[in-house]
Motif scaffolding. Structure first.
Motif, short mmCIF file in Angstrom:
data_model
loop_
_atom_site.label_atom_id
_atom_site.label_comp_id
_atom_site.label_asym_id
_atom_site.label_seq_id
_atom_site.Cartn_x
_atom_site.Cartn_y
_atom_site.Cartn_z
N SER A 125 -26.27 -19.16 3.16
CA SER A 125 -25.70 -19.57 1.89
C SER A 125 -24.39 -20.44 2.17
CB SER A 125 -25.16 -18.13 1.48
OG SER A 125 -24.50 -17.59 1.49
N ARG A 126 -23.79 -20.58 3.42
CA ARG A 126 -23.00 -21.84 3.59
C ARG A 126 -22.89 -23.24 3.87
NH1 ARG A 126 -19.85 -18.56 7.61
NH2 ARG A 126 -19.25 -20.06 9.01
N PHE A 136 0.81 -1.12 -0.23
CA PHE A 136 -0.06 0.31 0.04
C PHE A 136 0.86 1.03 0.44
CE2 PHE A 136 -3.73 -3.11 1.29
CZ PHE A 136 -4.20 -2.58 0.48
N TRP A 185 -17.49 -26.36 1.02
CA TRP A 185 -16.50 -25.47 0.71
C TRP A 185 -15.59 -24.81 1.74
CZ3 TRP A 185 -19.64 -19.84 -0.13
CH2 TRP A 185 -18.32 -18.86 -0.79
N GLN A 193 -4.77 -10.76 -2.57
CA GLN A 193 -6.41 -10.18 -3.43
C GLN A 193 -6.56 -9.59 -2.77
OE1 GLN A 193 -7.89 -12.47 -6.11
NE2 GLN A 193 -6.20 -12.94 -6.18
N LYS A 230 -25.71 -11.66 -3.76
CA LYS A 230 -24.42 -11.30 -3.84
C LYS A 230 -23.27 -11.34 -4.49
CE LYS A 230 -26.10 -11.23 1.43
NZ LYS A 230 -25.86 -11.35 2.64
N ARG A 268 -9.16 -3.93 -2.47
CA ARG A 268 -9.19 -3.09 -1.98
C ARG A 268 -10.77 -3.49 -1.23
NH1 ARG A 268 -5.99 -1.66 -4.59
NH2 ARG A 268 -5.70 1.06 -4.85
N GLN A 313 -11.03 -20.23 -1.27
CA GLN A 313 -9.96 -20.79 -2.01
C GLN A 313 -9.08 -22.25 -2.29
OE1 GLN A 313 -8.55 -17.75 -3.45
NE2 GLN A 313 -8.78 -16.14 -2.14
N ARG A 373 -15.44 -8.81 0.14
CA ARG A 373 -15.34 -9.35 -1.21
C ARG A 373 -16.25 -10.86 -0.70
NH1 ARG A 373 -15.08 -9.99 -6.30
NH2 ARG A 373 -14.12 -11.99 -6.76
N TYR A 374 -15.53 -11.28 -0.02
CA TYR A 374 -15.55 -12.60 0.49
C TYR A 374 -17.02 -12.85 1.57
CZ TYR A 374 -11.77 -13.32 -1.94
OH TYR A 374 -10.45 -13.50 -3.09
N LYS A 375 -18.26 -12.55 1.06
CA LYS A 375 -19.41 -12.41 2.35
C LYS A 375 -19.85 -12.97 2.41
CE LYS A 375 -20.38 -8.88 -1.55
NZ LYS A 375 -20.81 -8.91 -3.27
N ASP A 376 -19.06 -14.79 2.69
CA ASP A 376 -20.15 -15.70 3.25
C ASP A 376 -19.05 -16.04 4.39
OD1 ASP A 376 -21.65 -15.57 1.72
OD2 ASP A 376 -21.49 -17.83 0.22
N PHE A 377 -18.25 -14.79 4.61
CA PHE A 377 -16.91 -15.49 5.74
C PHE A 377 -16.44 -14.11 5.81
CE2 PHE A 377 -16.11 -18.92 2.26
CZ PHE A 377 -16.35 -19.97 3.20
N TYR A 393 -4.50 -14.45 -0.10
CA TYR A 393 -5.89 -13.17 0.25
C TYR A 393 -5.26 -12.45 0.61
CZ TYR A 393 -8.50 -17.63 2.78
OH TYR A 393 -9.28 -18.24 2.53
N PRO A 396 -15.33 -17.88 -5.74
CA PRO A 396 -16.66 -16.87 -5.79
C PRO A 396 -16.87 -16.47 -4.28
CG PRO A 396 -17.09 -19.28 -5.23
CD PRO A 396 -15.40 -19.36 -5.43
N ALA A 397 -17.81 -15.19 -4.79
CA ALA A 397 -17.23 -13.87 -3.64
C ALA A 397 -17.85 -14.37 -2.60
CB ALA A 397 -18.17 -12.05 -3.95
N SER A 398 -19.60 -15.30 -3.05
CA SER A 398 -20.31 -16.13 -2.48
C SER A 398 -21.23 -16.45 -3.05
CB SER A 398 -21.55 -14.38 -1.86
OG SER A 398 -22.61 -15.53 -0.71
#
Lengths: 298, 308, 528
Positions: C194-195, A147, C210, B265, C45, B270, C213, B80-84, B262, C38-40
């Motif tokens: 959704s998990r 950054f 899941w 990425q 989403k 951001r 990564q 970004r990774y909305k499920d975690f 991670y 995947p983002a989700s």
């Protein structure tokens, strides 16, 4: 076990002026064949990178519309083939060398000066100052370096000098650690305590006694830093933060070449060879220098 | 010694606070935001998203909110990774990076130390040149070249080992990445060992030890090795931290779900919370590693005491 | 001393023994390399094509895609459309079930549509549902979700009311923004529904595991209405960003389908793996945005036209990329339904004539050898984009144009495009659905993705007219007229039409190339 090396240590005051120290080291270096061959090769590469681009028949960004990804050939003057855009690979590799070598040199120099001074002072002063200084190094280590660089690149535009500064400003950390470690070990040695007892100023002790004695590991570390800097530079370029087209560097050329490994192997081989030879030579030279500079083998 | 460790851990608090503060504000100054992607979101949608992540607040407010959450051990959700949550992502990524990194360091030490010692003992002989030349090939070729070549040769052409993937840490999936990751470190460690070994062998007390008639083996093992390891040990702290977080290229090429991947990425996306999470975690890790190195250091060199 | 060093070494030994067991691979397992993590897996989403690969196997909308991409009935069995094209009444299948055995009801669709449009959900793709009555007002917080034009007449009858007739609406219903979500599960688990563990879906497969990564595993959903015709037992998705890694893993037999491969390797692949290498036209345009904002040289239509004339698109598609891309002389790709794209006016000129004309235009605009045009060209970091930018820069040299190339990572790139901080900028657009409007709306005044701020009242008026037109062919003609205007104006610089690039195990059956590059695993099977 530690009583043997009291009086005769070279740092203890009987050394003649610095000039002869240099001449002495040079004489030793000349005896080391691997180091001398490396030195000659390095000089040749440097000259080729500076002068070579004028001698090749193609320009840095000149496209040969008839030769995309062409293998090396004498007929059209592409001695090392062309890249995916029909540009002469040899010309680009030589230009790339200018960038890679200057980035490496400047950044390493920056890290060397800052790192050695910082580490030696921290190690010598010790105690609270040492603690404070090393905490500062910890903080620097834990910074999101990328950054910092992104930020710098945006605020000041795409100035190569900033890449030098940024990389140098990060690489000194390891250097200061190593020098500090060495200094910590050295300063309890008798010759330093003797100097202190004789009333030699701290500044002189650090500059004349401590730093010269840490030179061995430092030189070795420098020869390790140069390749690291070259790779770091290519990593940055890869992220779009380094040299911008049409300029290039060895790291950039190699990362382009890796993708073409099977279709156009020369795109990987040519810049990698330049890089590998340069790095090997730097390493052998580093070894030679270490031997030549080591005050204890004198 | 215990008191010293405790004091160092106390000092880590302001260190981490500075790390958090600096990186937080730097990150928010960096151009582009978490919602700048290929497609621009309609203004009202972006406003909704910004509100959901408190990004509509002034930066200092966001900072205080973040700090407050952090104190409760909450790294927040990933942008970004909305499920975690960030905590979950680090908890998934770190053990992988750690395992990979420790194996790589172990391999590097196992190869680098003996190579360095052998080279130092046969200094300037053909053995020295051969050993160091081989080790040096590791520093002369970037690992983003070595890794795909390894994958191509051993994975695709010979089909001995998997090309990529983690497969829950199956050893077959680990071989290539560990080798690719350690090659550079082998060279570094071998060179440091050789250099400091030569230096130590040149000192008077080793000469004296030899003069006393001690056997060569005894001289090396009892007197030379210990001081010779000092620079190597001080290198290990940053090396482990670097190998764990800096194995991005390797993790990317072999498709390994480690923390280094991670971080990069997240930085490119951001993903503020994930970047902060990894940075803070990285900060803690470095503080701890440095502490361990310093403790090891004092164990190796009795001349250094931490009583002051 | 040595014993102290052993401490860090002992750790990996422990972890290794704990993980020696590998997972058994089921016989009919499809392994797909998708292009990112995947983002989700919540259909509300996501926004990426790679997410679509996974979520599209887990869920099924009212309408769904056949192997060749054709739209076929999904959860909806039949439907009626009112005379004015604004009211759709769907009969849902009686045997549609969630993977936990609960029936899929009209109420689940109502719940899903309201949920994706609720501002608090912060769904980034919700605007695709704007044709539905009140959707935009709800999303912008001006109306309550209950006022949305969707209603469950009974358990298996669903009525959707549109703002106005929208000819492509049925196609859109196969998109993931229009998937149902299981009300009973979402209400129980909230955002974390959704998990793995809690996720329930209605598609041919259901989520099993899941590991972020590294892999997503789905197994067949026995409750799926067409489960008897699904051949696969399991699908594993591997997120792999590095295209070369995907290629290597494909070659080593570790994956069956790679959803993309590096262009640079195309020649090699064509020679060595011809049966596995698939390229096909793709519903997408690769273009350069020309900044029409005041103060940029590209605000002058003559400059824009000259730049477009000088680009030798065939060189780029054949020499630089060579993956079967077609040079683009229109903004809307060919193959869009009910649409015949307009072409740039110079399409029939020879290269010499084009260059001649470009020079004239440049000197008319006041540029020449004495006053070279300085341009800033922005592209986002990628090998392909870089090569195209370099080639185009070189093609502009004969016009006396001096190009400064700037590359940056994607977030910065698009932020800069949005702020108008560029002269020429790389962009691409993949159609969300098979309709010309989805492309041409990028050139309407004030539209979010109109990076170059192109503005032409006549164009806008035509687009409005098209939106009001019921007859699909007439509507297409009006839009083509609009496109012609934009092309004459050189509003953007189209370069090539995308192709989809897939590596597919030749033993797979039922995998068909299609223009939207949508491949659902339910149609695929391994040779007996």
């Amino acid at each position: 076990m530690t009583t043997e090396h009291t009086a005769t240590h070279p740092g203890a005051g009987d050394l003649p002026a610095g000039e002869s120290l240099g001449r002495d080291a040079w004489r030793r270096l000349k005896q080391n064949r691997a180091a001398m061959v490396s030195l000659v090769l390095l000089i040749l590469i440097a000259i080729a990178c500076v002068v070579g681009p004028w001698l090749t028949p193609w320009g840095l960004n000149e496209v040969n519309w008839n030769a995309f990804r062409a293998p090396p050939s004498l007929a059209d003057g592409h001695l090392a083939g062309t890249d995916a855009n029909g540009r002469d690979l040899l010309t680009r590799t030589l230009y790339g060398g200018q960038i890679s070598l200057s980035v490496a040199l400047v950044a390493t120099l920056v890290s060397l000066v800052i790192g050695v001074l910082y580490g030696a002072i921290a190690g010598y002063l010790g105690g609270r100052v040492d603690n404070l200084m090393m905490r500062f190094v910890d903080i620097m280590y834990s910074l999101p370096f990328m950054f910092l660089v992104i930020l710098l690149m945006v605020v000041f535009g795409r100035n190569i000098l900033l890449i030098y500064a940024a990389i140098g400003a990060v690489e000194w950390l390891d250097m200061s650690r190593i020098v500090r470690g060495q200094t910590l070990a050295l300063k309890r040695r008798e010759f330093v305590e003797a100097a202190r007892a004789l009333g030699v100023r701290s500044r002189t002790i650090v500059m004349r006694h401590l730093i010269p004695n840490t030179l061995g590991p430092v030189v070795v570390y420098v020869t390790l830093t140069v390749p690291k800097v070259i790779l770091l530079e290519s990593f940055l370029s890869f992220l779009g933060l380094g040299v911008q087209e049409p300029m290039t560097s060895w790291g950039v050329l190699i990362s382009e070449g890796v993708d073409m490994m099977q279709g156009a192997p020369w795109m990987l081989l040519v810049p990698s060879t330049f890089l590998a030879v340069t790095l090997l030579c730097l390493n052998f030279l580093g070894d030679g220098l270490r031997d030549a500079l080591d005050p204890r083998t004198r | 010694m215990l008191l010293y460790v405790f004091k160092r851990l106390l000092q880590a608090i302001p260190t981490l606070l500075i790390v958090i503060t600096l990186s937080f504000f730097l990150m928010h100054l960096a151009p582009g935001g978490p919602f700048d992607g290929e497609r621009q979101l309609p203004a009202e949608i972006e406003a909704n998203l910004r509100a959901a992540y408190h990004l509509d607040q002034p930066v200092w407010r966001q900072y205080l909110i973040y700090l407050g959450n952090l104190l409760q051990g909450d790294f927040g959700p990933s942008f970004r990774y909305k499920d975690f949550t960030v905590t979950e992502l680090i908890a998934q990524g770190f053990p992988v990076s750690l395992e990979l990194g420790l194996w790589a360091i172990a391999l590097a030490i196992a190869l680098g130390l003996p190579l360095g010692i052998v080279a130092a003992l046969h200094r300037n002989s053909s053995v020295d040149y051969l050993v160091m030349g081989t080790a040096l090939a590791g520093v002369a070729i970037p690992n983003f070249v070595i890794a795909p070549i390894l994958a191509l040769v051993f994975g695709v052409l010979l089909a001995w080992l998997p090309v990529g993937g983690w497969n829950d840490g199956h050893w077959r999936n680990m071989v290539l990445p560990v080798v690719a990751l350690s090659i550079q470190q082998v060279a570094y460690i071998a060179r440091m060992t050789r250099a400091s070994m030569i230096e130590v062998l040149g000192t008077h007390y080793i000469r004296t030890a030899r003069a006393k008639g001690l056997s060569e083996r005894e001289v090396i093992w009892r007197h030379a090795l210990r001081p010779a390891l000092l620079p190597v040990v001080s290198y290990l702290g940053p090396a482990i931290a670097g190998i764990i977080t800096g194995s991005v290229v390797i993790e990317q090429i072999f498709g390994i779900p480690g923390i280094g991947r991670y971080f990069v990425q997240a930085a490119l996306n951001r993903d503020y919370t994930l970047v902060m999470g990894t940075v803070v975690f990285y900060g803690i890790l470095i503080v701890l590693l440095n502490l361990i190195v310093d403790v090891l250091y004092s164990a190796l060199d009795p001349q250094i005491r931490y009583d002051d | 001393m040595m014993s102290k060093l052993r401490f860090p070494l002992s750790l990996p030994v422990l972890t290794l023994t704990a993980s020696l067991t590998a997972l058994p691979l089921q016989a009919d397992t499809l392994r797909i390399a998708i292009m990112g993590e995947p983002a989700s897996l919540d259909p509300h989403k996501i926004s990426g094509t790679w997410e679509n690969d996974v979520v599209g196997d887990l869920f099924e909308g009212l309408i769904t895609e056949a192997a060749d991409g054709e739209r076929i009935p999904g959860v909806a069995e039949s439907w009626e459309i009112s005379e004015d094209g604004t009211v759709y009444t769907f009969q849902l299948r009686q045997d549609a079930r969630w993977s936990d055995g609960e029936p899929v009801t009209a109420e689940d669709f109502v719940f899903a549509f309201r949920r994706i449009l609720t501002p608090a959900t912060a769904a980034d793709y919700a605007y695709l549902l704007y044709p539905v009555q009140n959707a935009e007002a709800i999303y912008t917080g001006e109306a309550e979700p209950e006022t949305l034009g969707i209603e469950a007449l009974d358990d298996h009858t669903l009525q959707i009311t549109l703002e106005r007739s929208t000819p492509y609406f049925l196609d859109q219903l196969s998109h993931y923004t229009a998937y149902p979500v299981p009300r009973h599960v979402v209400e129980e688990h909230g955002d974390r529904w959704s998990r793995p563990g809690s996720m329930v879906s209605n598609g041919p497969f259901k989520l099993q595991r899941w590991q972020s990564q590294t892999r997503i595993e789905a197994i067949r959903n026995e409750h799926f209405h067409d489960a008897d015709n699904v051949a696969l037992d399991q699908v594993i998705y591997f997120p792999i960003e590095e295209r070369n890694t995907a290629l290597n893993r494909f070659r080593a037999g570790e994956i069956d389908v790679a959803r993309e491969f590096p262009t640079q390797q195309y020649r090699w692949l064509r020679d060595n793996l011809p049966d596995a290498t698939h390229t096909a036209p793709f519903l997408g345009i690769y273009y350069y945005v020309l900044n029409s904002r005041e103060g940029h040289p590209t605000a002058d239509p003559r400059v824009r036209k000259a730049l477009s004339l000088a680009v030798r698109r065939e060189v780029i598609t054949e020499q630089i990329l060579g993956t079967g891309e077609e040079p683009a002389y229109s903004f809307v790709p060919p193959g869009v339904s009910h649409y015949e794209p307009a072409m740039v006016p110079f399409v029939d000129m020879s290269q010499e004539e084009r260059l001649e004309r470009a020079r004239e235009l440049m000197s008319e605009a006041g540029y020449g050898p004495d006053n070279p045009l300085q341009l800033r060209l922005r592209y986002n970091t990628s090998e392909d984009h870089r090569q195209v930018a370099i080639a185009i820069g070189a093609m502009w040299e004969p016009l006396g144009v001096e190009v400064d190339l700037f590359n940056s990572e994607i977030a910065v790139h698009y932020a800069d495009l949005r702020q108008g901080d560029f002269d020429v900028g790389r962009a691409g657009w993949i159609g969300d659905y098979n309709d010309a409007q989805n492309f041409l709306s990028l050139l309407e005044s004030g539209v979010a993705n109109n990076y170059g701020a192109y503005s032409n009242e006549e164009f806008d008026a035509l687009m409005r007219e098209a939106a009001e037109t019921q007859d699909l062919d007439r509507r297409g003609e009006i839009m083509a007229e609009a496109e012609r205007l934009a092309l004459e104006d050189s509003a953007t610089l189209p370069i090539f039409y995308y192709v989809s690039r897939n590596l597919v195990n030749p033993a797979l059956q039922g995998w068909e190339n299609n223009i939207e590059d949508i491949h659902r695993s339910r149609w695929v099977s391994f040779e007996e």
